[in-house]
Design a protein around this motif. Structure first.
Motif, PDB file in Angstrom:
ATOM      1  N   ASP A  58       0.862  -1.182   0.000  1.00  0.00           N
ATOM      2  CA  ASP A  58       0.000   0.000   0.000  1.00  0.00           C
ATOM      3  C   ASP A  58       0.899   1.234   0.000  1.00  0.00           C
ATOM      4  O   ASP A  58       1.749   1.382   0.889  1.00  0.00           O
ATOM      5  CB  ASP A  58      -0.866   0.035   1.264  1.00  0.00           C
ATOM      6  N   ASN A  59       0.704   2.137  -0.968  1.00  0.00           N
ATOM      7  CA  ASN A  59       1.431   3.401  -0.911  1.00  0.00           C
ATOM      8  C   ASN A  59       1.118   4.130   0.392  1.00  0.00           C
ATOM      9  O   ASN A  59       0.061   3.929   0.998  1.00  0.00           O
ATOM     10  CB  ASN A  59       1.027   4.301  -2.086  1.00  0.00           C
ATOM     11  N   ARG A  60       2.030   4.993   0.814  1.00  0.00           N
ATOM     12  CA  ARG A  60       1.767   5.769   2.035  1.00  0.00           C
ATOM     13  C   ARG A  60       0.447   6.526   1.881  1.00  0.00           C
ATOM     14  O   ARG A  60       0.116   7.055   0.823  1.00  0.00           O
ATOM     15  CB  ARG A  60       2.916   6.708   2.373  1.00  0.00           C
ATOM     16  N   GLY A  61      -0.320   6.515   2.969  1.00  0.00           N
ATOM     17  CA  GLY A  61      -1.617   7.159   2.958  1.00  0.00           C
ATOM     18  C   GLY A  61      -2.742   6.308   2.413  1.00  0.00           C
ATOM     19  O   GLY A  61      -3.897   6.734   2.400  1.00  0.00           O
ATOM     20  N   THR A  62      -2.412   5.085   1.980  1.00  0.00           N
ATOM     21  CA  THR A  62      -3.386   4.219   1.326  1.00  0.00           C
ATOM     22  C   THR A  62      -3.572   2.937   2.134  1.00  0.00           C
ATOM     23  O   THR A  62      -2.605   2.397   2.677  1.00  0.00           O
ATOM     24  CB  THR A  62      -2.926   3.854  -0.098  1.00  0.00           C
ATOM     25  N   GLY A  63      -4.800   2.436   2.182  1.00  0.00           N
ATOM     26  CA  GLY A  63      -5.052   1.157   2.833  1.00  0.00           C
ATOM     27  C   GLY A  63      -4.594   1.150   4.275  1.00  0.00           C
ATOM     28  O   GLY A  63      -4.957   2.006   5.074  1.00  0.00           O
ATOM     29  N   ARG A  64      -3.730   0.190   4.612  1.00  0.00           N
ATOM     30  CA  ARG A  64      -3.273   0.022   5.991  1.00  0.00           C
ATOM     31  C   ARG A  64      -1.950   0.737   6.282  1.00  0.00           C
ATOM     32  O   ARG A  64      -1.450   0.672   7.407  1.00  0.00           O
ATOM     33  CB  ARG A  64      -3.128  -1.467   6.302  1.00  0.00           C
ATOM     34  N   SER A  65      -1.374   1.372   5.288  1.00  0.00           N
ATOM     35  CA  SER A  65      -0.110   2.085   5.511  1.00  0.00           C
ATOM     36  C   SER A  65      -0.352   3.387   6.262  1.00  0.00           C
ATOM     37  O   SER A  65      -1.447   3.955   6.243  1.00  0.00           O
ATOM     38  CB  SER A  65       0.577   2.384   4.172  1.00  0.00           C
ATOM     39  N   ASP A  66       0.724   3.866   6.937  1.00  0.00           N
ATOM     40  CA  ASP A  66       0.648   5.140   7.638  1.00  0.00           C
ATOM     41  C   ASP A  66       0.347   6.278   6.664  1.00  0.00           C
ATOM     42  O   ASP A  66       0.784   6.260   5.504  1.00  0.00           O
ATOM     43  CB  ASP A  66       1.978   5.454   8.330  1.00  0.00           C
ATOM     44  N   VAL A  67      -0.348   7.282   7.174  1.00  0.00           N
ATOM     45  CA  VAL A  67      -0.643   8.465   6.370  1.00  0.00           C
ATOM     46  C   VAL A  67       0.585   9.374   6.272  1.00  0.00           C
ATOM     47  O   VAL A  67       0.866   9.949   5.226  1.00  0.00           O
ATOM     48  CB  VAL A  67      -1.839   9.230   6.951  1.00  0.00           C
ATOM     49  N   GLY A  68       1.311   9.523   7.366  1.00  0.00           N
ATOM     50  CA  GLY A  68       2.502  10.361   7.338  1.00  0.00           C
ATOM     51  C   GLY A  68       2.200  11.841   7.216  1.00  0.00           C
ATOM     52  O   GLY A  68       3.038  12.626   6.762  1.00  0.00           O
ATOM     53  N   ILE A  69       0.997  12.260   7.607  1.00  0.00           N
ATOM     54  CA  ILE A  69       0.589  13.669   7.607  1.00  0.00           C
ATOM     55  C   ILE A  69       0.104  13.993   9.011  1.00  0.00           C
ATOM     56  O   ILE A  69      -0.649  13.211   9.600  1.00  0.00           O
ATOM     57  CB  ILE A  69      -0.545  13.941   6.596  1.00  0.00           C
ATOM     58  N   SER A  70       0.500  15.122   9.541  1.00  0.00           N
ATOM     59  CA  SER A  70       0.111  15.461  10.907  1.00  0.00           C
ATOM     60  C   SER A  70      -1.407  15.546  11.033  1.00  0.00           C
ATOM     61  O   SER A  70      -2.108  15.954  10.094  1.00  0.00           O
ATOM     62  CB  SER A  70       0.736  16.789  11.332  1.00  0.00           C
ATOM     63  N   GLY A  71      -1.901  15.157  12.214  1.00  0.00           N
ATOM     64  CA  GLY A  71      -3.326  15.216  12.458  1.00  0.00           C
ATOM     65  C   GLY A  71      -3.873  16.626  12.341  1.00  0.00           C
ATOM     66  O   GLY A  71      -4.989  16.839  11.857  1.00  0.00           O
ATOM     67  N   LEU A  72      -3.100  17.616  12.757  1.00  0.00           N
ATOM     68  CA  LEU A  72      -3.527  19.011  12.671  1.00  0.00           C
ATOM     69  C   LEU A  72      -3.760  19.416  11.224  1.00  0.00           C
ATOM     70  O   LEU A  72      -4.768  20.054  10.891  1.00  0.00           O
ATOM     71  CB  LEU A  72      -2.469  19.917  13.307  1.00  0.00           C
ATOM     72  N   LEU A  73      -2.841  19.034  10.349  1.00  0.00           N
ATOM     73  CA  LEU A  73      -2.963  19.382   8.940  1.00  0.00           C
ATOM     74  C   LEU A  73      -4.155  18.678   8.301  1.00  0.00           C
ATOM     75  O   LEU A  73      -4.909  19.271   7.524  1.00  0.00           O
ATOM     76  CB  LEU A  73      -1.667  19.021   8.211  1.00  0.00           C
ATOM     77  N   ARG A  74      -4.377  17.428   8.655  1.00  0.00           N
ATOM     78  CA  ARG A  74      -5.497  16.668   8.082  1.00  0.00           C
ATOM     79  C   ARG A  74      -6.840  17.242   8.482  1.00  0.00           C
ATOM     80  O   ARG A  74      -7.830  17.101   7.763  1.00  0.00           O
ATOM     81  CB  ARG A  74      -5.433  15.202   8.511  1.00  0.00           C
ATOM     82  N   LYS A  75      -6.902  17.889   9.660  1.00  0.00           N
ATOM     83  CA  LYS A  75      -8.176  18.393  10.178  1.00  0.00           C
ATOM     84  C   LYS A  75      -8.524  19.795   9.670  1.00  0.00           C
ATOM     85  O   LYS A  75      -9.622  20.284   9.930  1.00  0.00           O
ATOM     86  CB  LYS A  75      -8.149  18.403  11.703  1.00  0.00           C
ATOM     87  N   LEU A  76      -7.623  20.421   8.958  1.00  0.00           N
ATOM     88  CA  LEU A  76      -7.917  21.754   8.424  1.00  0.00           C
ATOM     89  C   LEU A  76      -9.054  21.682   7.407  1.00  0.00           C
ATOM     90  O   LEU A  76      -9.237  20.652   6.735  1.00  0.00           O
ATOM     91  CB  LEU A  76      -6.670  22.326   7.751  1.00  0.00           C
TER      92      LEU A  76
END
Length: 294
Positions: A58-76
């Protein structure tokens, strides 16, 4: 279930392994396109698993792999988040190539036959240029990037960026339209329904898709492909509305040991719609000159 960690930034990548011999040091690795989950390689995994070892990360951010993006940034809010994730805070193809190296190292793969579609083809190109495990390349519906690449048609881009009213399933169905031939979708309504469910289950989250889009948009190895010294198969459909087929010809011109197979009428998802044709080309290429030892 296996996970590998990219030591550069600590992102953990999930992968699956097919084939009878889990200890094999040589395998075919299938690299996903932008936002798509492991489901997109379902037809190739079924065709190859009885003859070859297969690795499906799974590419990063996809499926079961880590997203690698801060939670703060994702919640904007999206209007703020999207420009950041497609720009300054996007993933990079370099990072995803390093993720692939971590997976193959964790799996004990010494030589890999790297198969990538769309953004996965970009990762495959970068991987072959930066690391030593790639024994062959198969590049499906992809581009070398840069100013010489033939861009996505404006009409397609508008469809992909639209956010029509309705459920998430209806929005996915709308955005998938340019990737498939209308004739195929009309003849396979039940399969398209299943693909929608697979996408809801396995695809990248919206912030991760934005970060992947940023990575793909800035990709350019057009001036480096002449350094490749491994056999390369280029596969593309003539009716690809996302990555026009002219990009396949540009790749063939720049990669020394390459050959191109064009699928007449093939869409961007031609490896699904025309899986028998694609799998025959892929198997023939992998077996040629005993590149894969069975």
């Amino acid at each position: 279930m296996p996970w590998a960690t990219n030591d550069d930034d600590g992102v953990t990548i999930y992968y699956e392994r097919d084939g009878d011999d889990d200890r094999a040091s040589e395998a075919v690795v299938l690299v996903q396109g932008l936002g798509y989950g492991r489901w997109m390689w379902r037809w190739q995994r079924e065709a190859l698993r009885d003859e070859f070892g297969v690795i499906a990360p799974d590419n990063r951010g996809t499926g079961r792999s880590d997203v690698g993006i801060s939670g703060l940034l994702r919640k904007l809010p999206k209007r703020i988040r999207s420009p950041l994730l497609t720009g300054r805070f996007s993933y990079t193809i370099d990072e995803m190539a390093a993720d692939l190296e971590a997976v193959l190292d964790d799996a004990g793969i010494r030589e890999a036959h790297v198969v990538g579609a769309s953004m996965g083809g970009m990762i495959a190109q970068r991987y072959a240029l930066e690391y030593t495990r790639a024994k062959s390349l198969t590049l499906c519906c992809t581009t070398h990037g840069g100013p010489d690449a033939v861009p996505m048609p404006a009409e397609t881009r508008e469809t992909l960026l639209e956010t029509p009213d309705g459920s998430e399933r209806e929005r996915l169905r709308h955005r998938m339209r340019p990737a498939f031939n209308d004739r195929f979708t009309n003849r396979n309504p039940h399969l398209m329904d299943r693909i929608i469910e697979w996408r809801l289950e396995q695809d990248a989250s919206e912030p991760a898709q934005e970060a992947q889009l940023g990575a793909a948009s800035s990709f350019d190895v057009s001036d480096r492909l002449g350094r490749l010294r491994i056999p390369t198969l280029i596969l593309h459909g003539t009716d690809d509305r996302i990555v026009p087929v002219e990009n396949a010809r540009l790749l063939q011109e720049k990669i020394p040991d390459s050959r191109m197979e064009i699928v007449d009428g093939g869409s961007h998802m031609f490896f699904l719609e025309d899986d028998d044709v694609v799998n025959d080309h892929l198997r023939e290429f992998l077996l040629e000159d005993e590149r894969v030892v069975q």
